[in-house]
Design a protein around this motif. Structure first.
Motif, short mmCIF file in Angstrom:
data_model
loop_
_atom_site.label_atom_id
_atom_site.label_comp_id
_atom_site.label_asym_id
_atom_site.label_seq_id
_atom_site.Cartn_x
_atom_site.Cartn_y
_atom_site.Cartn_z
N THR A 153 0.83 -1.20 0.00
CA THR A 153 0.00 0.00 0.00
C THR A 153 0.86 1.25 0.00
OG1 THR A 153 -1.73 -1.16 1.21
CG2 THR A 153 -1.81 1.24 1.22
N VAL A 154 1.96 1.22 0.74
CA VAL A 154 2.93 2.31 0.76
C VAL A 154 4.22 1.80 0.15
CG1 VAL A 154 4.22 3.94 2.17
CG2 VAL A 154 1.88 3.32 2.82
N GLY A 155 4.62 2.40 -0.96
CA GLY A 155 5.85 1.98 -1.63
C GLY A 155 6.97 2.98 -1.42
N PHE A 156 8.19 2.47 -1.36
CA PHE A 156 9.36 3.32 -1.16
C PHE A 156 10.27 3.22 -2.38
CE2 PHE A 156 7.77 2.27 2.99
CZ PHE A 156 7.86 3.47 3.69
N GLY A 157 10.95 4.32 -2.69
CA GLY A 157 11.85 4.34 -3.83
C GLY A 157 12.95 5.35 -3.65
N LEU A 158 13.79 5.46 -4.68
CA LEU A 158 14.95 6.35 -4.63
C LEU A 158 15.21 6.92 -6.02
CD1 LEU A 158 17.54 7.40 -3.08
CD2 LEU A 158 18.70 5.38 -4.03
N LEU A 189 14.78 10.51 -1.50
CA LEU A 189 13.94 9.39 -1.10
C LEU A 189 12.50 9.71 -1.47
CD1 LEU A 189 15.42 8.71 2.45
CD2 LEU A 189 15.83 7.39 0.37
N LYS A 190 11.75 8.70 -1.90
CA LYS A 190 10.35 8.94 -2.28
C LYS A 190 9.44 7.87 -1.71
CE LYS A 190 11.11 6.78 -6.84
NZ LYS A 190 11.07 7.02 -8.31
N LEU A 191 8.23 8.29 -1.47
CA LEU A 191 7.20 7.44 -0.87
C LEU A 191 5.94 7.61 -1.68
CD1 LEU A 191 6.28 7.19 2.89
CD2 LEU A 191 4.53 7.82 1.24
N LYS A 192 5.30 6.48 -2.04
CA LYS A 192 4.08 6.52 -2.84
C LYS A 192 2.97 5.77 -2.12
CE LYS A 192 2.21 5.56 -7.44
NZ LYS A 192 2.51 5.02 -8.80
N PHE A 208 -1.15 5.21 -2.83
CA PHE A 208 -2.24 5.45 -3.76
C PHE A 208 -1.76 6.39 -4.86
CE2 PHE A 208 -4.09 4.39 0.35
CZ PHE A 208 -4.90 3.30 0.01
N ASP A 209 -2.32 7.57 -4.98
CA ASP A 209 -1.96 8.51 -6.05
C ASP A 209 -1.13 9.68 -5.54
OD1 ASP A 209 -3.39 7.16 -8.13
OD2 ASP A 209 -5.24 7.89 -7.23
N THR A 210 -0.52 9.53 -4.37
CA THR A 210 0.27 10.61 -3.79
C THR A 210 1.73 10.20 -3.70
OG1 THR A 210 -1.59 11.44 -2.49
CG2 THR A 210 0.60 12.07 -1.76
N VAL A 211 2.63 11.10 -4.13
CA VAL A 211 4.06 10.85 -4.06
C VAL A 211 4.72 11.94 -3.23
CG1 VAL A 211 6.21 10.71 -5.38
CG2 VAL A 211 4.13 9.67 -6.29
N LEU A 212 5.47 11.54 -2.23
CA LEU A 212 6.23 12.45 -1.37
C LEU A 212 7.71 12.22 -1.62
CD1 LEU A 212 6.28 14.48 1.06
CD2 LEU A 212 6.44 12.46 2.54
N LYS A 213 8.45 13.30 -1.92
CA LYS A 213 9.89 13.22 -2.15
C LYS A 213 10.62 14.14 -1.19
CE LYS A 213 9.70 12.07 -7.10
NZ LYS A 213 10.20 12.43 -8.45
N ALA A 214 11.78 13.70 -0.73
CA ALA A 214 12.61 14.52 0.16
C ALA A 214 14.06 14.35 -0.25
CB ALA A 214 12.42 14.11 1.62
N GLY A 215 14.73 15.46 -0.52
CA GLY A 215 16.13 15.41 -0.94
C GLY A 215 16.38 16.40 -2.06
N ASP A 216 17.10 15.97 -3.07
CA ASP A 216 17.44 16.82 -4.21
C ASP A 216 16.38 16.65 -5.29
OD1 ASP A 216 20.15 17.96 -3.49
OD2 ASP A 216 20.54 15.82 -3.21
N LEU A 217 15.80 17.77 -5.72
CA LEU A 217 14.61 17.75 -6.56
C LEU A 217 14.83 18.51 -7.86
CD1 LEU A 217 12.05 18.74 -3.76
CD2 LEU A 217 12.70 16.41 -4.45
N PRO A 219 21.43 21.44 -15.62
CA PRO A 219 20.24 22.02 -15.00
C PRO A 219 20.47 22.43 -13.55
CG PRO A 219 20.06 19.64 -15.02
CD PRO A 219 21.32 19.98 -15.76
N GLN A 220 19.58 23.27 -13.06
CA GLN A 220 19.54 23.69 -11.68
C GLN A 220 18.68 22.72 -10.87
OE1 GLN A 220 17.45 27.38 -11.18
NE2 GLN A 220 18.27 27.80 -9.15
N THR A 221 19.05 22.44 -9.63
CA THR A 221 18.26 21.58 -8.76
C THR A 221 17.99 22.30 -7.44
OG1 THR A 221 20.20 20.51 -7.76
CG2 THR A 221 19.27 19.49 -9.75
N PHE A 222 17.06 21.74 -6.66
CA PHE A 222 16.70 22.30 -5.36
C PHE A 222 16.74 21.20 -4.31
CE2 PHE A 222 14.68 24.93 -8.55
CZ PHE A 222 14.98 26.22 -8.12
N ARG A 223 16.99 21.58 -3.07
CA ARG A 223 17.01 20.63 -1.96
C ARG A 223 15.86 20.95 -1.03
NH1 ARG A 223 22.71 19.33 0.39
NH2 ARG A 223 22.67 18.09 -1.54
N GLY A 224 14.97 19.98 -0.84
CA GLY A 224 13.80 20.21 0.00
C GLY A 224 12.88 19.02 -0.02
N VAL A 225 11.58 19.29 0.04
CA VAL A 225 10.57 18.24 0.07
C VAL A 225 9.40 18.67 -0.81
CG1 VAL A 225 9.49 19.24 2.14
CG2 VAL A 225 9.09 16.84 1.59
#
Length: 443
Positions: A78-83, A129-132, A134-143, A159-165
């Motif tokens: 139900t909750v998936g983790f990824g990178l 790191l990312k967490l999914k 259902f239809d919601t994805v949460l990411k924390a780190g370099d974006l 490209p330019q990147t950002f660090r956050g969530v």
């Protein structure tokens, strides 16, 4: 003092619990490895900027950049983790001899504060790191972020990147919800991270913000009609609000009409590190597409005694008259543009396309506060309106087949001229760029 938006990390975490309409399908959940991909993007970039003002040196730089991006799938459940992870490398091919400074490569600074020679190479790496659920994805780190209020710059070699969530939700058909907070950015011509500042606050000492919060919704629920609404807070600098709407009317198989609007409102907040801001900026476009031809007319207006400002080195300036060299975003500026584009597939040469445009603007800088912390350098003591124009030509070819399939070559020319009152903002220049992009899918 304006009321500030508050999207704290707690808010972002809670946003991940927004209601879901879809049901989890664990049988179809992709695996961490099975759903992964690795892509490499090679970009060769040459920029030659001929400065036409006496005493201003020309800029010439040539570099080779590589960007590798790994995106995993999600663990089952139900909750998936990824990178997600990336690595970048930039190499100097030419840029010495006192000609560097076009922002493709990082440069050393001499003891007198003047720019010196470009670095031979620079590199950086990051992950999120990312967490999914259902239809919601949460990411924390370099974006890698792309929206109207915070978009990483992609107009140079890397490209330019950002660090956050960040959090995104796609539970509803035709609706994308997102929110997030970024505290640091990795500029496109540097290896390390720094606090976020704006395009004009880079001229000021200690005018960085601790973080930028944003939330928005993009809607495409009706065929040929799209719209989005965003709000952002750059702490102690501004609150910014954005709205757009774009519609394409298909008259027949050959002809279509495309009107659209982009609108920003920006006002100072908190400690107002850049001073007072009360700015409404918008652009209107109308495009007529006939077969392989398109003609676009643009009108853009800045209502405010400060320029329309945006994140430094970023592309979060979703305005129709933001051009190769100038953004036509000065205080109290009115501008217009005509653009013609042609797809040579109509002449039997698929993959070849061209764009020609001419933009012209007029500003009233006499109303700018000369004591403004962030924008006083725009002040024109003579009280005269300043004018400037820009002419741009793009010619691009994308290989359609063979071993070079998807490799693209872009030739880009730009000329900019301004009256004497404008020359201290954007110089008179002739420049050309040669950009070769080669995307490669490893798996």
């Amino acid at each position: 003092m304006n009321t500030a938006l508050r999207f704290t990390p707690l808010f972002v975490a809670l946003a991940a619990t927004m209601p879901f309409t879809a049901q989890a399908d664990e049988e179809k959940a992709e695996g961490f490895i099975e759903g992964s991909s690795l892509n490499v993007h090679a970009r060769n970039y040459y920029l030659n900027r001929n400065q036409l003002l006496p005493g201003v040196r020309d800029n010439r730089e040539w570099g080779q950049g590589f960007l590798g991006k790994f995106e995993s799938g999600y663990t089952p459940g139900t909750v998936g983790f990824g990178l997600d992870a990336y690595a970048m490398l930039g190499l100097k091919l030419d840029g010495g001899g006192g000609t560097s400074g076009s922002s493709i490569l990082p440069i050393n600074t001499k003891g007198d504060g003047e720019p010196g020679k470009a670095h031979d190479s620079f590199s950086t790496a990051g992950a999120a790191l990312k967490l999914k659920a259902f239809d919601t994805v949460l990411k924390a780190g370099d974006l890698f972020l792309t929206n109207p209020v915070i978009a990483g710059g992609e107009s140079r070699m890397l490209p330019q990147t950002f660090r956050g969530v960040s959090v995104t939700n796609n539970s509803f058909d035709g609706v994308m919800l997102e929110a997030g907070q970024a505290s640091f950015t990795k500029p496109y011509n540097q290896s390390g991270h720094r606090r976020i500042n704006t395009f004009y606050s880079k001229l000021q000492d200690e005018r960085d913000s601790r973080h930028l919060n944003w939330a928005g919704v993009a809607w495409s629920g009706v065929p040929n009609l799209t719209s989005s609404l965003y709000a952002a807070e750059l702490e102690d600098i501004w609150n910014q609000y954005y709205f757009d709407v774009d519609y394409t009317w298909q008259v027949n198989e050959l002809v279509s009409l495309n009107p659209g609007l982009h609108f920003y409102h920006t006002q100072d907040t908190g400690q107002a590190l850049l001073g007072h801001i009360d700015n409404n900026t918008y652009s209107l476009h109308f495009t007529v597409n006939v077969g392989y031809n398109s003609l676009t007319a643009v009108y853009q207006r800045v209502n405010g005694n400060t320029p329309f400002d945006y994140i430094n080195q970023g592309d979060s300036i979703f305005l129709d008259n933001s051009q190769i060299y100038s953004d036509f975003n000065g205080p109290n500026e009115r501008s217009w543009k005509l653009k013609y584009a042609y797809d040579f597939a109509g002449a039997g040469i698929p993959g070849l396309s061209s764009v020609v445009s001419y933009s012209r603007g007029e500003l009233d800088m006499s109303k700018v506060d000369p004591n403004s912390v962030g924008y006083g350098h725009w002040y024109n003591a003579d009280g005269e309106n300043a004018q400037h124009w820009e002419r741009d030509v793009d010619l691009r070819y994308v290989f359609q087949e063979g071993q070079l399939k998807d490799l693209s070559v872009l030739l880009r020319w730009a000329s900019h001229r301004g009256t004497q009152g404008y020359s201290h903002i954007d110089n008179d220049v002739d420049e050309y760029r040669v950009i070769v992009d080669y995307p490669l899918n490893i798996f």
